[in-house]
Design a protein around this motif. Structure first.
Motif, short mmCIF file in Angstrom:
data_model
loop_
_atom_site.label_atom_id
_atom_site.label_comp_id
_atom_site.label_asym_id
_atom_site.label_seq_id
_atom_site.Cartn_x
_atom_site.Cartn_y
_atom_site.Cartn_z
N ARG A 1 51.15 40.96 38.67
CA ARG A 1 49.98 41.11 39.53
C ARG A 1 49.67 39.78 40.19
O ARG A 1 49.53 38.76 39.51
CB ARG A 1 48.77 41.58 38.73
CG ARG A 1 47.53 41.81 39.60
CD ARG A 1 46.36 42.33 38.80
NE ARG A 1 45.20 42.52 39.66
CZ ARG A 1 44.00 42.90 39.24
NH1 ARG A 1 43.81 43.11 37.93
NH2 ARG A 1 43.00 43.06 40.10
N PRO A 2 49.53 39.76 41.51
CA PRO A 2 49.23 38.49 42.19
C PRO A 2 47.91 37.90 41.71
O PRO A 2 46.89 38.60 41.63
CB PRO A 2 49.14 38.90 43.67
CG PRO A 2 49.92 40.16 43.77
CD PRO A 2 49.71 40.87 42.47
N LYS B 1 38.46 35.02 41.83
CA LYS B 1 37.40 35.00 42.84
C LYS B 1 37.10 33.57 43.26
O LYS B 1 36.76 32.73 42.43
CB LYS B 1 36.13 35.66 42.29
CG LYS B 1 35.00 35.77 43.31
CD LYS B 1 33.86 36.59 42.79
CE LYS B 1 32.70 36.63 43.77
NZ LYS B 1 33.10 37.13 45.10
N ASN C 1 46.01 35.89 43.28
CA ASN C 1 45.00 35.91 44.35
C ASN C 1 44.29 37.25 44.48
O ASN C 1 43.30 37.37 45.19
CB ASN C 1 45.62 35.51 45.69
CG ASN C 1 46.82 36.34 46.06
OD1 ASN C 1 47.86 36.25 45.40
ND2 ASN C 1 46.70 37.13 47.11
N ASP C 2 44.80 38.30 43.76
CA ASP C 2 44.13 39.59 43.78
C ASP C 2 42.89 39.61 42.89
O ASP C 2 41.96 40.38 43.13
CB ASP C 2 45.08 40.71 43.32
CG ASP C 2 46.01 41.17 44.44
OD1 ASP C 2 45.84 40.69 45.57
OD2 ASP C 2 46.89 42.00 44.17
N PHE C 3 42.88 38.80 41.84
CA PHE C 3 41.77 38.88 40.91
C PHE C 3 40.97 37.59 40.74
O PHE C 3 39.88 37.60 40.18
CB PHE C 3 42.24 39.37 39.53
CG PHE C 3 43.28 38.50 38.87
CD1 PHE C 3 42.93 37.33 38.21
CD2 PHE C 3 44.62 38.87 38.86
CE1 PHE C 3 43.88 36.56 37.59
CE2 PHE C 3 45.58 38.09 38.24
CZ PHE C 3 45.20 36.92 37.60
N GLN D 1 43.62 40.74 32.97
CA GLN D 1 44.08 40.31 34.29
C GLN D 1 45.20 39.28 34.18
O GLN D 1 46.19 39.34 34.90
CB GLN D 1 42.91 39.74 35.09
CG GLN D 1 41.91 40.77 35.57
CD GLN D 1 40.69 40.14 36.21
OE1 GLN D 1 40.23 39.06 35.79
NE2 GLN D 1 40.13 40.80 37.22
#
Length: 478
Positions: free
Chosen positions: A314-315, A321, A317-319, A308
């Motif tokens: 890749r943002p 938690k 905030n997408d991964f 990740q």
């Protein structure tokens, strides 16, 4: 004002609505924890004070009749608490709206987003800090709503003068759709998002009818279906600023039926400056994400995987938690002044041990004594009849052609040692701009504020009035 180090004389404190002197238990707590931090280091000292910190939340909840410590967050001031709740409530209401609704022109060539109107109601006695925050929010561009701020008019007495208190009948009209705005339209009750009320204002001793206000809002909310998406969010949120009432009168959130409350430590609670707390019901706290957070109120749940992190573009905030704490503590930040918090706990304990049922009538009696004595002094013009521990007034020059006396000058004169008694007096000056709407309605100038506590005596109040008389007599002779 001269400091106590620069001038001899014992101080009689009549500024408890500003910053009340703390009892010995509070100052001892501050010194003790500072010594522990010096000896052990800040982290270890905080760790060893863990159980005492838990008691601070429990005592705050007990004082206001909350169901438990999970409904309390500790903050640096009432204003900090108020803005954290207010902006979070506003953002929640903004997010509830559907931003996808559109209006299409007759030609069908253009579309515009249809924004819903949302209204914030405030009392005329509202603190300037709260008024500024509400207007600032309303003036910002928002994606799905057009926000406005309306003042609930104050009730008038039989002479047509303002009482300073919310007009319950007008609020009822606002909630039943019969209130007519200046432009001739009727206020839509469904547009009311938040009602903000100051329990006791900074410029007078009036007490707003917060329980009656809560009953009206609760009745409206019961009659209107909550949104299906977030059923625990009430149609109208009721936010109460009780910074001037906590510690001098009974404040019970179950009786008031508010959805948020804030308090400060430095006023009638007699705690240290830089302390306060907020209350939010447990179910509502867990439904609202604070408007601004850090990793304490919204912890990172787990470290992301190597893949990740390596995934370029890749943002995050997408991964990553994030989950808010399941209590009012989600409104807190990681860094805090532990000594101040512990000392606030001592101030809360002091009030609970003494009993608000003992404190309130004592303050009421002192206020009545002071008000009656001030009424007898020529040139003193009292502002509203007080219902709690605050008297505010202006002073007219004995020679009428000079008009009103600068209240700061009076304050400074009172702070000088009275040669007859050896005492000097601490009072406050309240700028008219501190309650801009109330001052605008009544034309009130900057006011002198004398506020009493159970720590005062009748003799001190008599000496204060005699000193004020002497100052006016000197002015007349000059």
């Amino acid at each position: 004002m001269p400091s106590i180090q620069k001038q001899d004389g014992r101080v009689i404190h009549l500024n408890h609505a500003g910053a009340s002197p703390s009892p010995p238990s509070v100052t001892a707590c501050l010194s003790s924890h500072h010594a522990a931090e010096q000896a052990l280091g800040g982290y270890q000292a905080a760790s060893e004070a863990h159980n005492r910190l838990i008691a601070v939340y429990e005592n705050a909840a007990k004082l206001i009749g909350a169901t438990g410590a999970s409904e309390i967050a500790l903050v640096e001031s009432a204003t900090v608490g108020w803005t954290r709740l207010f902006y979070s409530f506003c953002a929640c209401k903004e997010d509830q709206n559907d931003p996808t609704a559109v209006q299409t022109s007759d030609a069908g060539s253009t579309t515009t987003t249809k924004k819903r109107r949302q209204v914030i109601l405030i009392s005329e006695a509202e603190y300037a800090a709260n008024v500024v925050a509400a207007c600032q929010w309303a003036n910002r561009p928002h994606r799905s709503s057009e926000w406005s701020v309306f003042a609930i008019p104050s009730k008038l007495d039989s002479d047509g003068k303002s009482t300073g208190k919310v007009n319950i009948e007008v609020l009822a009209q606002m909630l039943d759709g019969t209130f007519q705005c200046d432009d001739g339209s009727f206020l839509d009750p469904s547009s009311i998002a938040i009602v903000c009320i100051t329990h006791v204002p900074t410029n007078s001793g009036i007490v707003n009818p917060v329980c009656e206000i809560g009953s009206l809002i609760a009745e409206y909310n019961q009659q209107n279906v909550y949104t299906s998406q977030q059923s625990v969010i009430p149609p109208i949120i009721y936010l109460l600023d009780s910074c001037q009432s906590i510690g001098q009168m009974n404040v019970n959130v179950s009786e008031i039926q508010c959805h948020g409350l804030v308090a400060t430590g430095r006023k009638f609670l007699r705690g240290p400056r830089g302390t306060g707390f907020l209350y939010i019901p447990h179910s509502l706290a867990n439904a609202i994400v604070p408007h601004h957070v850090d990793h304490y109120g919204m912890p990172v749940q787990r470290v992301p995987s190597l893949d990740q992190v390596r995934a370029a573009g890749r943002p995050v905030n997408d991964f990553l938690k994030l989950t808010p704490l399941p209590s009012a503590k989600r409104f807190e930040f990681w860094e805090s002044n532990i000594a101040n918090r512990l000392a606030l706990g001592e101030a809360l304990k002091e009030v609970l041990d003494r009993g608000i049922d003992t404190i309130q009538p004592c303050i009421h009696e002192h206020t009545s004594t002071l008000y009656k004595a001030l009424q007898q002094i020529p040139g003193v013009e009292l502002y509203y009849r007080p219902e709690c521990g605050i008297c505010t007034f202006s002073v007219m020059h004995p020679r009428q052609e000079h008009g009103a006396v600068d209240p700061t000058w009076i304050q400074n004169q009172l702070s000088e040692v009275d040669e007859t008694t050896g005492y000097r007096f601490s009072v406050s000056v309240v700028p008219a701009t501190s309650t801009p709407l109330d001052s605008g309605r009544t034309g009130a100038p900057n006011l002198i504020r004398a506020s009493v506590s159970y720590t005062n005596t009748r003799e001190q109040l008599v000496m204060f009035c005699e000193r004020l008389k002497a100052i006016l007599k000197t002015m007349e002779a000059s």
